[in-house]
Design an enzyme around this catalytic site. Structure first.
Site, PDB file in Angstrom:
ATOM      1  N   LYS A  55      -9.789  -8.254   8.136  1.00 24.04           N
ATOM      2  CA  LYS A  55     -10.468  -8.524   9.405  1.00 24.04           C
ATOM      3  C   LYS A  55     -10.231  -7.339  10.313  1.00 24.04           C
ATOM      4  O   LYS A  55      -9.198  -6.677  10.234  1.00 24.04           O
ATOM      5  CB  LYS A  55      -9.963  -9.815  10.051  1.00 24.04           C
ATOM      6  CG  LYS A  55      -8.452  -9.864  10.221  1.00 24.04           C
ATOM      7  CD  LYS A  55      -7.998 -10.274  11.583  1.00 24.04           C
ATOM      8  CE  LYS A  55      -6.485 -10.423  11.624  1.00 24.04           C
ATOM      9  NZ  LYS A  55      -5.903 -10.089  12.909  1.00 24.04           N
ATOM     10  N   HIS A  78       0.836  -1.206   0.000  1.00 26.44           N
ATOM     11  CA  HIS A  78       0.000   0.000   0.000  1.00 26.44           C
ATOM     12  C   HIS A  78       0.870   1.257   0.000  1.00 26.44           C
ATOM     13  O   HIS A  78       0.600   2.213  -0.709  1.00 26.44           O
ATOM     14  CB  HIS A  78      -0.932   0.005   1.210  1.00 26.44           C
ATOM     15  CG  HIS A  78      -2.218  -0.721   0.968  1.00 26.44           C
ATOM     16  ND1 HIS A  78      -2.295  -2.083   0.942  1.00 26.44           N
ATOM     17  CD2 HIS A  78      -3.475  -0.271   0.698  1.00 26.44           C
ATOM     18  CE1 HIS A  78      -3.556  -2.444   0.697  1.00 26.44           C
ATOM     19  NE2 HIS A  78      -4.287  -1.368   0.545  1.00 26.44           N
TER      20      HIS A  78
END
Lengths: 280, 183
Positions: B102, B37
């Site tokens: 999650k 990222h």
């Protein structure tokens, strides 16, 4: 006096890294199995069933239970009548980790420097805690620790006046803040007392106590039971998606502390609470 | 509700999903974690093209363990999504349609999900061996030097996920905990 060649340590740690990442201890296995029927949420039950399938596949096909095969935390309880030969003890431990993570197809998740962040590519170094005991054996505990739950762990430096309620609130706060991030159902390791670093190490070690074994100190045992009940009433549930199984156990260790302090460490572990223990 | 869905996701598919839906995804998805990222956002700062097309795609926050011989991938469960929160709104505004991870997301991510009609799914954390069985192919497409954190293109078949934050901003982590909480 007993002489142990460090190669024996390397060999055992290699095997234990692989073992711990593919099979849980029987107490954890049992607790997860029992949770399925106790869970009230249908989705929670479905998730707990998936965890059962996951454990079966991990063992049968030799795929790590979780892709985060952890940073290797190793407790060495060394009898004072043991003499090591054949090389440096710390290097032998790291060699065992290196071999285990390579040969076991385990993920290499350790970076050489916390800010420069270059992967060491062999999952070393391990975090090693040494303890001297009496006798002439060495107890090795290999506890690979994933960071989803490690990141949600906390140390609270409470005041003596905060007392029992303050400690309970600190533990509940840590668990609620962790919520879905820590992959519940969790195991909650707690260290109360000592100093800043002592309580943290106690909390880590508490995670290696069997989840079906309560503290021998009556008031601590009561705290463990009460906190487990309250944690399971938070509603967080399996995967954090709601339910009545948020934790499998609260394991608390205590130690004398200073007249001015009440340190509390909460080390949270996910349902993949891994450890392998051997005595050589 | 149980749903079967293809990836990449169409706008209509993404908007039709509701918080709490149990979804089986089949098709192509991409992996990226923290380090990937960071690199993607640095590339955007330099006006470079990204190694994956964001439009309609799903990013799975996952770094696998090494594959044994003859298998497409090792253990392959989700990592904590909040570590990607800093980068996510920018990627959603550029067309990213779904994320699998999650754990909780920031308000800024939730707002970007609503703004772009996207969706945040959870896969079951710590079930990496089971989830690996729904991945039929894996290929590194960028940042190979990052090892487990490289960007991978995955072919998945009936990959099981649960909708946590839907395009209307509903959040299962909040609603489900309220339903079962008794303290």
């Amino acid at each position: 006096m007993k002489t142990i060649h460090v190669a024996e340590l390397t060999q055992n740690i290699r095997e234990m890294c692989i073992e711990a990442n593919h099979c849980l201890t029987s107490d954890m296995d049992c607790a997860l199995k029992n949770a399925v029927s106790a869970e009230k949420s249908l989705l929670g039950k479905q998730i707990l069933n998936q965890l059962q399938d996951n454990l079966r596949i991990a063992g049968d096909d030799m795929i790590p239970i979780c892709q985060d095969t952890g940073m290797a935390v190793i407790f060495l309880e060394i009898g004072q009548d043991v003499h090591f030969e054949g090389g440096n003890l710390e290097e032998a431990v790291n060699e065992g980790v290196r071999q285990g993570y390579a040969d076991g197809f385990l993920r290499k998740s350790v970076v050489k420097d916390p800010l420069i962040r270059e992967n060491t590519r062999d999952n070393t170094p391990a975090v090693i805690h040494y303890e001297m005991t009496s006798g002439e054996s060495v107890k090795i505990t290999v506890a690979p620790k994933g960071f989803g739950s490690e990141n949600m762990s906390r140390v609270f430096m409470l005041k003596p006046a905060d007392g029992m309620e303050g400690v309970k609130n600190a533990i509940l706060t840590a668990v609620k803040d962790a919520g879905p991030n820590a992959c519940p159902p969790m195991v909650v390791g707690v260290g109360i007392g000592g100093t800043f670093e002592k309580c943290a190490i106690m909390a880590k070690k508490a995670l290696t106590r069997p989840v079906d074994e309560r503290s021998a100190i009556p008031y601590v045992r009561e705290m463990e039971e009460e906190l487990l009940d309250r944690i399971n009433r938070t509603g967080i549930g399996p995967g954090g998606l709601g339910g009545t199984t948020t934790a499998l156990a609260v394991n608390i260790n205590t130690y004398p502390t200073h007249i001015a302090g009440l340190p509390v460490a909460v080390n949270i572990c996910c349902h993949v609470n891994r450890h392998a223990v051997r005595i050589i | 509700m149980e749903r079967y869905m293809n990836a990449p996701l169409t706008d209509e598919d993404a908007k039709s999903l509701h918080s709490g839906d149990y979804v089986y995804i089949t098709g192509t998805i991409y992996t990226a974690r923290d380090a990937a990222h960071l690199r993607m956002c640095e590339a955007l700062d330099r006006n470079e093209t990204l190694p994956l097309e964001l439009a309609h795609n799903i990013i799975y926050y996952m770094g696998p363990s090494p594959a044994r011989e003859g298998r497409p991938i090792g253990s392959a469960g989700p990592t904590t999504a909040s570590r990607m929160d800093k980068y996510t709104p920018r990627l959603l505004d550029l067309g990213l349609k779904g994320m699998i991870g999650k754990g909780k997301r920031s308000d800024a991510v939730r707002e970007a999900i609503v703004r772009n009609g996207a969706v945040y799914f959870a896969a079951v954390g710590g079930a990496g061996a089971l989830l690996s069985k729904s991945i039929i192919a894996s290929e590194v497409v960028a940042y190979d030097d990052l090892g487990t954190e490289a960007i991978r293109r995955l072919e998945v078949e009936n990959f099981p996920v649960i909708v946590v934050i839907d395009a209307e901003g509903n959040n299962l982590y909040e609603t489900a905990v309220r339903e079962f909480g008794t303290i």
